[in-house]
Enzyme design. Sequence first.
Site, PDB file in Angstrom:
ATOM      1  N   HIS A 308     113.504  41.926  54.228  1.00  0.00           N
ATOM      2  CA  HIS A 308     114.617  42.687  53.634  1.00  0.00           C
ATOM      3  C   HIS A 308     115.401  43.363  54.755  1.00  0.00           C
ATOM      4  O   HIS A 308     114.812  43.801  55.745  1.00  0.00           O
ATOM      5  CB  HIS A 308     114.071  43.757  52.673  1.00  0.00           C
ATOM      6  N   ASP A 366     112.216  39.962  44.817  1.00  0.00           N
ATOM      7  CA  ASP A 366     112.297  38.596  44.276  1.00  0.00           C
ATOM      8  C   ASP A 366     110.973  37.855  44.320  1.00  0.00           C
ATOM      9  O   ASP A 366     110.879  36.746  43.794  1.00  0.00           O
ATOM     10  CB  ASP A 366     113.358  37.809  45.063  1.00  0.00           C
TER      11      ASP A 366
HETATM   12  C1  SDX Z   1     117.699  40.766  47.847  1.00  0.00           C
HETATM   13  O1  SDX Z   1     120.331  44.005  50.403  1.00  0.00           O
HETATM   14  C2  SDX Z   1     119.668  44.190  49.320  1.00  0.00           C
HETATM   15  O2  SDX Z   1     119.431  45.300  48.923  1.00  0.00           O
HETATM   16  C3  SDX Z   1     119.277  42.945  48.599  1.00  0.00           C
HETATM   17  C4  SDX Z   1     118.404  43.121  47.377  1.00  0.00           C
HETATM   18  C5  SDX Z   1     119.128  43.862  46.282  1.00  0.00           C
HETATM   19  O3  SDX Z   1     118.438  44.414  45.407  1.00  0.00           O
HETATM   20  O4  SDX Z   1     120.386  43.785  46.246  1.00  0.00           O
HETATM   21  O5  SDX Z   1     117.220  43.813  47.731  1.00  0.00           O
HETATM   22  C6  SDX Z   1     118.008  41.760  46.786  1.00  0.00           C
HETATM   23  O6  SDX Z   1     118.576  40.051  48.244  1.00  0.00           O
HETATM   24  C7  SDX Z   1     116.315  40.745  48.440  1.00  0.00           C
HETATM   25  C8  SDX Z   1     116.194  39.706  49.607  1.00  0.00           C
HETATM   26  C9  SDX Z   1     116.010  38.330  48.976  1.00  0.00           C
HETATM   27  N1  SDX Z   1     116.071  37.267  50.008  1.00  0.00           N
HETATM   28  C10 SDX Z   1     114.999  36.579  50.356  1.00  0.00           C
HETATM   29  O7  SDX Z   1     113.851  36.800  49.945  1.00  0.00           O
HETATM   30  C11 SDX Z   1     115.295  35.419  51.303  1.00  0.00           C
HETATM   31  C12 SDX Z   1     114.283  35.439  52.455  1.00  0.00           C
HETATM   32  N2  SDX Z   1     114.546  36.614  53.284  1.00  0.00           N
HETATM   33  C13 SDX Z   1     115.378  36.416  54.471  1.00  0.00           C
HETATM   34  O8  SDX Z   1     116.430  35.527  54.270  1.00  0.00           O
HETATM   35  C14 SDX Z   1     115.747  37.742  55.137  1.00  0.00           C
HETATM   36  O9  SDX Z   1     114.600  38.483  55.224  1.00  0.00           O
HETATM   37  C15 SDX Z   1     116.835  38.615  54.540  1.00  0.00           C
HETATM   38  C16 SDX Z   1     118.109  37.873  54.352  1.00  0.00           C
HETATM   39  C17 SDX Z   1     116.399  39.183  53.235  1.00  0.00           C
HETATM   40  C18 SDX Z   1     117.086  39.754  55.530  1.00  0.00           C
HETATM   41  O10 SDX Z   1     117.552  39.197  56.675  1.00  0.00           O
HETATM   42  P1  SDX Z   1     118.015  40.131  57.930  1.00  0.00           P
HETATM   43  O11 SDX Z   1     117.867  41.566  57.656  1.00  0.00           O
HETATM   44  O12 SDX Z   1     119.360  39.645  58.370  1.00  0.00           O
HETATM   45  O13 SDX Z   1     116.916  39.856  58.959  1.00  0.00           O
HETATM   46  P2  SDX Z   1     116.988  38.691  60.018  1.00  0.00           P
HETATM   47  O14 SDX Z   1     117.459  37.443  59.344  1.00  0.00           O
HETATM   48  O15 SDX Z   1     117.720  39.200  61.194  1.00  0.00           O
HETATM   49  O16 SDX Z   1     115.432  38.463  60.368  1.00  0.00           O
HETATM   50  C19 SDX Z   1     114.787  39.300  61.324  1.00  0.00           C
HETATM   51  C20 SDX Z   1     113.687  38.403  61.890  1.00  0.00           C
HETATM   52  C21 SDX Z   1     114.202  37.023  62.330  1.00  0.00           C
HETATM   53  O17 SDX Z   1     113.331  36.581  63.328  1.00  0.00           O
HETATM   54  P3  SDX Z   1     113.822  36.780  64.904  1.00  0.00           P
HETATM   55  O18 SDX Z   1     115.181  36.111  65.032  1.00  0.00           O
HETATM   56  O19 SDX Z   1     113.902  38.288  65.114  1.00  0.00           O
HETATM   57  O20 SDX Z   1     112.737  36.117  65.721  1.00  0.00           O
HETATM   58  O21 SDX Z   1     112.727  38.129  60.856  1.00  0.00           O
HETATM   59  C22 SDX Z   1     112.711  36.740  60.573  1.00  0.00           C
HETATM   60  C23 SDX Z   1     113.988  36.147  61.124  1.00  0.00           C
HETATM   61  O22 SDX Z   1     113.793  34.779  61.493  1.00  0.00           O
HETATM   62  N3  SDX Z   1     112.669  36.611  59.103  1.00  0.00           N
HETATM   63  C24 SDX Z   1     111.887  35.762  58.442  1.00  0.00           C
HETATM   64  C25 SDX Z   1     112.127  36.029  57.079  1.00  0.00           C
HETATM   65  N4  SDX Z   1     113.056  36.994  56.974  1.00  0.00           N
HETATM   66  C26 SDX Z   1     113.392  37.343  58.225  1.00  0.00           C
HETATM   67  N5  SDX Z   1     110.992  34.823  58.863  1.00  0.00           N
HETATM   68  C27 SDX Z   1     110.358  34.134  57.890  1.00  0.00           C
HETATM   69  N6  SDX Z   1     110.539  34.333  56.554  1.00  0.00           N
HETATM   70  C28 SDX Z   1     111.415  35.276  56.125  1.00  0.00           C
HETATM   71  N7  SDX Z   1     111.593  35.462  54.830  1.00  0.00           N
END
Ligand code: SDX
Length: 431
Positions: A308, A366
């Site tokens: 998140h 989710d």
């Molecule tokens: C919702 O914003 C809100 O409030 C949203 C929400 C709401 O109520 O409105 O809470 C609802 O959208 C919840 C989130 C649902 N999405 C998912 O479950 C999809 C999977 N999650 C990822 O796509 C991700 O975690 C996000 C999009 C939710 C957050 O992404 P960020 O904050 O942009 O973080 P990032 O992509 O910069 O990741 C940081 C690191 C990265 O690794 P590095 O580049 O630092 O090495 O963490 C890794 C990412 O690769 N990472 C993951 C991961 N999420 C982040 N690695 C594996 N699996 C994951 N799910």
Amino acid sequence: MSESKKSATLAINGDSFELPVYSGTAGPDVIDIRKLYAQAGVFTYDPGFTSTASCDSTITFIDGDKGELLHRGYPIDQLAEKSHFLEVCYVLLYGELPSAAQLEDFENRVTRHTMLHEQMMYLFRGFRRDAHPMAIMVGVVGALSAFYHDSTDISDPWQREVASVRMIAKLPTIAAMAYKYSIGQPFVYPRNDIDYASNFLRMCFAVPAEDYEVNPILSRAMDRIFTLHADHEQNASTSTVRLASSSGANPFACIAAGIACLWGPAHGGANQACLEMLREIGTPDRIPEFIARAKDKDDPFRLMGFGHRVYKNFDPRAKVMKQSADEVLDLLGVEDNPTLQVAKDLEAAALADDYFTDKKLFPNVDFYSGIILEAMGFPTSMFTPIFAVSRTVGWISQWKEMIADPQLKIGRPRQLYHGETLRDYVDIEKR
Ligand code: SDX
């Protein structure tokens, strides 16, 4: 905005500039950069808005480190346990818990706006039966702007109020109709003698051929899912609604823009993507393979339902959702649900892995919601529409707050430009 008592000094290009710093009632201070470009001739740069406050708000507060979510100061776990969705809608819209009389009046107003203009039925006929329900919702909610002209003058507080109640009331009807259309069953009209969550379940699952009794346990679980998804500060879809509304656009069209943004798998579409991922994993013995893929930088796969932008602790909604998943599946006699078992084992495996704990990647809202919705009989394609039904009150509350702000300005970000600089056109004969 309170008067600034602190300031930050920015030294750049040999000059230094004092920037006002404001404190809220909770959360980080903000540096006011509204005059930065005029004073220093520079922009700030924050493409994902990871360090940017886009507005000041009094509606929802999230402490990502503590895993805390407050709606007008009330913690989400207390609201999920003690309140119900329409009361939470009242709190989000008006800022305080309602009296019994205020709640009854609000519920009556919502109840009496649940029907759609009869001519809107024809809109559904234009879609293929296999259209994703979110595609239908974007279209039909946007079309509300073509039917309810008496509540689109956003400068009139009364029309803003009517538009708000209409959208909260009609979204369940539209979502249920999108579902019925996709399975070739007749639309079921809302009823005024049952509650909001029961109405939604009945509009989705009743058929004209027999009576339909809402299971009170499922209705309570549905209401709790609505409550847990209601609002969440300035997330992507809420920011979309705010930006679209900042131009003075039709409120129904702006909510349609929010629905479009919510659809993405990185946002509200994650509940559908998460359940499809759990199904693809299939059995606990395949979990290590998917954990490895999620950690592999060369593999775009991510664990859906994990991570998140704000929560660097557990998403408090996920905790409540996990408890509901256990309750609903036990009550439905599907406690040996293989998908739930994979989810629990996947959560345990990820939380035992440094990659996820070091990056603060925990289950989000989710992760468990899809398991409950599937057990209740919904297809995965209906998971995000249900999220949209709930989040409509959050979008509307944030919209009302923004439109009523005397400092409202149209949102217009700038950019860091890396393109070609000035050059002359070359006639085709000379190319
Ligand atoms: C919702 O914003 C809100 O409030 C949203 C929400 C709401 O109520 O409105 O809470 C609802 O959208 C919840 C989130 C649902 N999405 C998912 O479950 C999809 C999977 N999650 C990822 O796509 C991700 O975690 C996000 C999009 C939710 C957050 O992404 P960020 O904050 O942009 O973080 P990032 O992509 O910069 O990741 C940081 C690191 C990265 O690794 P590095 O580049 O630092 O090495 O963490 C890794 C990412 O690769 N990472 C993951 C991961 N999420 C982040 N690695 C594996 N699996 C994951 N799910």
